[in-house]
Design a protein around this motif. Sequence first.
Motif, PDB file in Angstrom:
ATOM      1  N   GLY A 166       8.953   0.174   7.258  1.00  0.00           N
ATOM      2  CA  GLY A 166       8.756   1.260   6.308  1.00  0.00           C
ATOM      3  C   GLY A 166       9.166   0.849   4.903  1.00  0.00           C
ATOM      4  N   ASP A 167      10.266   0.117   4.825  1.00  0.00           N
ATOM      5  CA  ASP A 167      10.748  -0.357   3.533  1.00  0.00           C
ATOM      6  C   ASP A 167       9.731  -1.332   2.922  1.00  0.00           C
ATOM      7  N   ARG A 168       9.253  -2.249   3.751  1.00  0.00           N
ATOM      8  CA  ARG A 168       8.277  -3.231   3.255  1.00  0.00           C
ATOM      9  C   ARG A 168       7.001  -2.540   2.796  1.00  0.00           C
ATOM     10  N   LEU A 169       6.553  -1.562   3.580  1.00  0.00           N
ATOM     11  CA  LEU A 169       5.347  -0.809   3.188  1.00  0.00           C
ATOM     12  C   LEU A 169       5.527  -0.191   1.816  1.00  0.00           C
ATOM     13  N   ASN A 170       6.665   0.499   1.626  1.00  0.00           N
ATOM     14  CA  ASN A 170       6.862   1.185   0.356  1.00  0.00           C
ATOM     15  C   ASN A 170       6.950   0.200  -0.807  1.00  0.00           C
ATOM     16  N   ASN A 171       7.406  -0.998  -0.539  1.00  0.00           N
ATOM     17  CA  ASN A 171       7.496  -1.987  -1.607  1.00  0.00           C
ATOM     18  C   ASN A 171       6.170  -2.664  -1.900  1.00  0.00           C
ATOM     19  N   VAL A 172       5.418  -2.967  -0.866  1.00  0.00           N
ATOM     20  CA  VAL A 172       4.131  -3.608  -1.139  1.00  0.00           C
ATOM     21  C   VAL A 172       3.202  -2.612  -1.849  1.00  0.00           C
ATOM     22  N   CYS A 173       3.311  -1.345  -1.475  1.00  0.00           N
ATOM     23  CA  CYS A 173       2.494  -0.330  -2.148  1.00  0.00           C
ATOM     24  C   CYS A 173       2.976  -0.135  -3.596  1.00  0.00           C
ATOM     25  N   ARG A 174       4.299  -0.118  -3.758  1.00  0.00           N
ATOM     26  CA  ARG A 174       4.833   0.016  -5.115  1.00  0.00           C
ATOM     27  C   ARG A 174       4.359  -1.156  -5.985  1.00  0.00           C
ATOM     28  N   MET A 175       4.348  -2.351  -5.394  1.00  0.00           N
ATOM     29  CA  MET A 175       3.909  -3.512  -6.162  1.00  0.00           C
ATOM     30  C   MET A 175       2.420  -3.422  -6.516  1.00  0.00           C
ATOM     31  N   TYR A 176       1.621  -2.848  -5.588  1.00  0.00           N
ATOM     32  CA  TYR A 176       0.210  -2.636  -5.930  1.00  0.00           C
ATOM     33  C   TYR A 176       0.128  -1.763  -7.181  1.00  0.00           C
ATOM     34  N   ASN A 177       0.925  -0.704  -7.180  1.00  0.00           N
ATOM     35  CA  ASN A 177       0.886   0.229  -8.308  1.00  0.00           C
ATOM     36  C   ASN A 177       1.464  -0.389  -9.581  1.00  0.00           C
ATOM     37  N   VAL A 178       2.550  -1.154  -9.414  1.00  0.00           N
ATOM     38  CA  VAL A 178       3.145  -1.836 -10.578  1.00  0.00           C
ATOM     39  C   VAL A 178       2.098  -2.740 -11.232  1.00  0.00           C
ATOM     40  N   ARG A 179       1.374  -3.432 -10.385  1.00  0.00           N
ATOM     41  CA  ARG A 179       0.330  -4.330 -10.901  1.00  0.00           C
ATOM     42  C   ARG A 179      -0.750  -3.548 -11.653  1.00  0.00           C
ATOM     43  N   GLU A 180      -0.908  -2.278 -11.280  1.00  0.00           N
ATOM     44  CA  GLU A 180      -1.885  -1.409 -11.962  1.00  0.00           C
ATOM     45  C   GLU A 180      -1.274  -0.752 -13.202  1.00  0.00           C
ATOM     46  N   GLY A 181       0.037  -1.015 -13.475  1.00  0.00           N
ATOM     47  CA  GLY A 181       0.677  -0.447 -14.666  1.00  0.00           C
ATOM     48  C   GLY A 181       1.572   0.750 -14.412  1.00  0.00           C
ATOM     49  N   PHE A 182       1.745   1.121 -13.139  1.00  0.00           N
ATOM     50  CA  PHE A 182       2.622   2.254 -12.839  1.00  0.00           C
ATOM     51  C   PHE A 182       4.090   1.839 -12.975  1.00  0.00           C
ATOM     52  N   SER A 183       4.933   2.821 -13.353  1.00  0.00           N
ATOM     53  CA  SER A 183       6.375   2.572 -13.454  1.00  0.00           C
ATOM     54  C   SER A 183       7.087   3.928 -13.445  1.00  0.00           C
ATOM     55  N   ARG A 184       8.316   3.941 -13.880  1.00  0.00           N
ATOM     56  CA  ARG A 184       9.115   5.174 -13.898  1.00  0.00           C
ATOM     57  C   ARG A 184       8.381   6.341 -14.556  1.00  0.00           C
ATOM     58  N   LYS A 185       7.689   6.049 -15.603  1.00  0.00           N
ATOM     59  CA  LYS A 185       6.997   7.112 -16.358  1.00  0.00           C
ATOM     60  C   LYS A 185       6.068   7.949 -15.474  1.00  0.00           C
ATOM     61  N   ASP A 186       5.629   7.386 -14.374  1.00  0.00           N
ATOM     62  CA  ASP A 186       4.682   8.085 -13.497  1.00  0.00           C
ATOM     63  C   ASP A 186       5.376   8.833 -12.361  1.00  0.00           C
ATOM     64  N   ASP A 187       6.716   8.831 -12.360  1.00  0.00           N
ATOM     65  CA  ASP A 187       7.468   9.410 -11.238  1.00  0.00           C
ATOM     66  C   ASP A 187       8.093  10.759 -11.596  1.00  0.00           C
ATOM     67  N   TYR A 188       7.406  11.521 -12.422  1.00  0.00           N
ATOM     68  CA  TYR A 188       7.949  12.833 -12.819  1.00  0.00           C
ATOM     69  C   TYR A 188       7.080  13.966 -12.277  1.00  0.00           C
ATOM     70  N   LEU A 189       7.781  15.024 -11.955  1.00  0.00           N
ATOM     71  CA  LEU A 189       7.097  16.228 -11.487  1.00  0.00           C
ATOM     72  C   LEU A 189       6.509  16.987 -12.678  1.00  0.00           C
TER      73      LEU A 189
END
Lengths: 623, 623
Positions: free
Chosen positions: B536-559
Amino acid sequence: MSLKGGYFGKLLRINLTNRTSTVEDLDPAFLKKYVGGAMLGTKILYDETRPGIDALGEENKLIYTIGPLTGTDCPTASRMNIATKSPLTGAICNSLSGGFFPVEMKWAGWDVIIIEGKADEPVYILIKDDKVEIRKAEKYWGLNTFDTQNYLKEDLHDLNIRISCIGPAGENLSLLSSIANEARVCGRKGVGAVMGSKNLKAVAIRGSNKVPIADQEKFKAAIREQLHEFKESHIAYPVFSKTGSTCGIENASGLGFFPIKNWMDTGVVDVSDTLGSKVFLTQVQKGNPCYKCPIDCAKVRMVKKGRYAGISSEGPEFETVYSLGSTLGIYNSDFVIAADRLCDELGMDTIGAGVTIGMAMELYEKGILTDTEGLDLSWGNEEVVLQLLRMMAYKEGLGKLLSDGTRKFAQAIGNGADYYAMQVKGLEIPGYDVRGLKSHGLNMATSYTGADHNRGYAFQEIFGIPFPHAVERLAIEGKGALTKWNQDFCGTYDVVTLCEFPTQMALSGTAQRIVAGLLTGATGIDYTEEEVWELGDRLNNVCRMYNVREGFSRKDDYLPRRIQEEPIKEGLSKGEVISKEDNDFMLDEYYEVRGWDKNGIPTPGKLIELGLEDTIKDLPASN
Amino acid sequence: MSLKGGYFGKLLRINLTNRTSTVEDLDPAFLKKYVGGAMLGTKILYDETRPGIDALGEENKLIYTIGPLTGTDCPTASRMNIATKSPLTGAICNSLSGGFFPVEMKWAGWDVIIIEGKADEPVYILIKDDKVEIRKAEKYWGLNTFDTQNYLKEDLHDLNIRISCIGPAGENLSLLSSIANEARVCGRKGVGAVMGSKNLKAVAIRGSNKVPIADQEKFKAAIREQLHEFKESHIAYPVFSKTGSTCGIENASGLGFFPIKNWMDTGVVDVSDTLGSKVFLTQVQKGNPCYKCPIDCAKVRMVKKGRYAGISSEGPEFETVYSLGSTLGIYNSDFVIAADRLCDELGMDTIGAGVTIGMAMELYEKGILTDTEGLDLSWGNEEVVLQLLRMMAYKEGLGKLLSDGTRKFAQAIGNGADYYAMQVKGLEIPGYDVRGLKSHGLNMATSYTGADHNRGYAFQEIFGIPFPHAVERLAIEGKGALTKWNQDFCGTYDVVTLCEFPTQMALSGTAQRIVAGLLTGATGIDYTEEEVWELGDRLNNVCRMYNVREGFSRKDDYLPRRIQEEPIKEGLSKGEVISKEDNDFMLDEYYEVRGWDKNGIPTPGKLIELGLEDTIKDLPASN
């Protein structure tokens, strides 16, 4: 006499009251005489029920029959008949359908299935060859016909198990309800309500027997001849296999006998460009032929864009284009597809339902129907038609008033409303303004099921096909004999059981000969052309005797007053009526050629000639 | 390392541009690490596509994956994942579904199916074991998902061929479109539009291979333990197998976190008596479990009477009761069933579609949306919702404006409309007003797919289940760790692939041990409990890295701002917000426990720890 082919010689009787099933042997001589389909079913119903029964009561029966050609390699023979007393007309009901249920019934080993009695809870019947189960149907009760069929197939793990079922309209005992046999329908005369009255949701059937053929060579030769006829026809493949029954719309509209606005404005609007076959051709998505049919007139049509986009329906047929289109003042093929689909889901006869709504629209316009619960019943109001169809299936509000067809609706309204009820014997008239088609009018007047186009289709008048001879559609004289010819012709096909559609289009005087060859080849019983012809005659007489026993006579063979009194307004049939005198003239001719008396009662001599002497006891005392 | 069980070790690659299919071997070590489901699909997409691609362009791929337990005797394992770049969020999309397609895919011999390229005309893919065909789909194009599946099965003469298809919404590239896998759906993130963009109407699949099991004894012992857990649960059989996911509605409404009217009136209306599980229980018609599921949470429900009588739907789920009910000011279970069915037919995400309409209704009330083409968008207007759903699927008029979800709708409207868009990363928030559920809020903010309840379901807050420890739902502190725990927990199940539903209800600390036993037994590869957790941890990290590569970061983690600023109005969550400061506090906690930096970017150390060193190259330059 023994059975050599074409039959299994077995009748399955299912009693829902006792939850029993029994197997009975069929007498070969009985089969030779009554053959199958509409005649076999009617004869059994005739013998097993007494006159005057409540059509929605426990005494009525649903009798499924097929014919000796069903389930064989013979094309267009996957047809079945359901015989029952019609709750809509009080007359005999024969309702035919194609599809795949008929062949599966045959392969299960049954020539006849009688369903009688009434279950004390919703049930369905599962038949696998000679294994019969009556099962709880609680989880299917209420579902539309599509969901019912899909879930049953899933739950039974069998795509090819064939299902005959009702929708909400049948469950709620609407007299306009139908029985859906997958994509084909036993559509009219309230058969769905009879099934519903028995708490029967569905019959699922699967078979694994091969139909024995008595003389393969003779049989194959007849099939070759049959296929040759189809091939030679200028209509069967070039037209019908492309457009299905919508091919007649331009013709009917152009000649001014396609009814508009409940027959009020026939001839005023030409629907060729809005509801013609060319329009529906653009909406064809795919084919979906009956078993072993090379013609494939059934088309799945889909709305491509706009409000009804994505809605698909198998059809609509010619009749539906009228009943859910022109007679409602709706000239939109998209809507017709959407409403056709809705009727199929609800399990409701498109003809009866549409014509009844059309009548309501006219009554609304004329101020005779005033309390519509806020519904705007103006001509062409598509939304209100969709609403009403649902309300009719569920007998809600105004829908309840319309749910049993035009005759009962007129009775409930009173105030001269019956003038606007386009029906004979309670059955709504299909999409032919018979003021411009005299023989077809006489057929509608005399057909044993009520106003039924399929029981004696006057293709000579409708399509100008000069067979057995050229015919003037507006002439009154000679239509008695022509109508008998057509009724016996169609009747033969309803008995044997073959689809009338391709046959009417391949007429060349060979039909009876080919049918004789098919029957003889399949069964090993010698049938002559004359005997084949006689099948239609016998059918029409045994059905007439069923109705006579119920109290029907000449008085029930008249067209509605509008047809007698109000001329067609415009177009190539302008000014036409079938007056009371015309109706009487044609009846006299017709009765005479039928061998019936002036009151429309078969004579003992005629009954003896047809081997129906056992019905003589049911002739009225005065005869 | 060699494969002993659980896998076939085969990847099927279908290129629609070239109309080719190729078979590739899967490396056992690669499978041991990425296992299956969401992780295997994401990893392949990560490796095979470059950042910044157009999600609706030819470069995007649809990657179907299942897991080593799929198609075995393991209950609740008939799950699959579709990985693709989401056109709705721009982030990684993993969309999971149950049903029967997954097992059939496995039995066909494939662990992975990659669909790439774009066909030059509508096609469908037919897969029978290793036989692959790309066929014309012209005759199915335009049909709704039900008709498509029924006709395909009929035409292919196979009830058990399993179909994954799109409806009109996917064809028309609505970003709210789904992929229907018979009665189950890959519902969100615009997967349907990706399929539509490839001119792919459907995938039909049938298999005949038996899945090898490495250690039957160990495997069966784990299954026994799994079934024991289900049996011991106070929720699984006693509640969930009766009501399905609607069981949470009374609870959510009673505790004041069931959103009403686009979250404007949360807590004001208690829907227990109108939309509660007890109401939906009265509408259950029949069950319809996924393959080998003993719980059968899926129920076919049917409307019994009234305007929507006879309409049935498999569902609705908890989320749909919110999105097509309460958030639209509609408190009518009949309507929810009808609208759920319509969305399924159109192939449209019920959550996204409903929430977007809810937003439009609020904008209409507030005078921000003024041109509605005459449509009355008042709260509770059922008719207009049905109209809009159709219009959205076909991108007609106002429907076009709503068809791509709340974020794009807000952008088109401007004028502060984004305040009313209840979404994170473009994905509409499901039916939990997270102002009253802080960890669930943090999960919605940080889930790699956008606001996705299934990627880290906070059952401790929602149902008060004290596992791994009791939790105060309104507290902010400690929610970083809890959210990671839930995301990794759910992630494990998305990877292996097992259904989360019964597992969440049978929590007792045994889950990882049982999963380890199932995996080890099936594959013969030894998995420890710790290794299972790590999935589960690896999944969340590989997916996060996909998003990071697309330019996602903290700024996208707000409600959304409404959640930060506007307190819940009434009820047991009254006064609650998740302020900007709360959001930041929880993010800091969360990033820290995840081993990510303050900007939400995984650290190289964390990536190395999880064996994801090959993604380090994609970390932003500043890291």
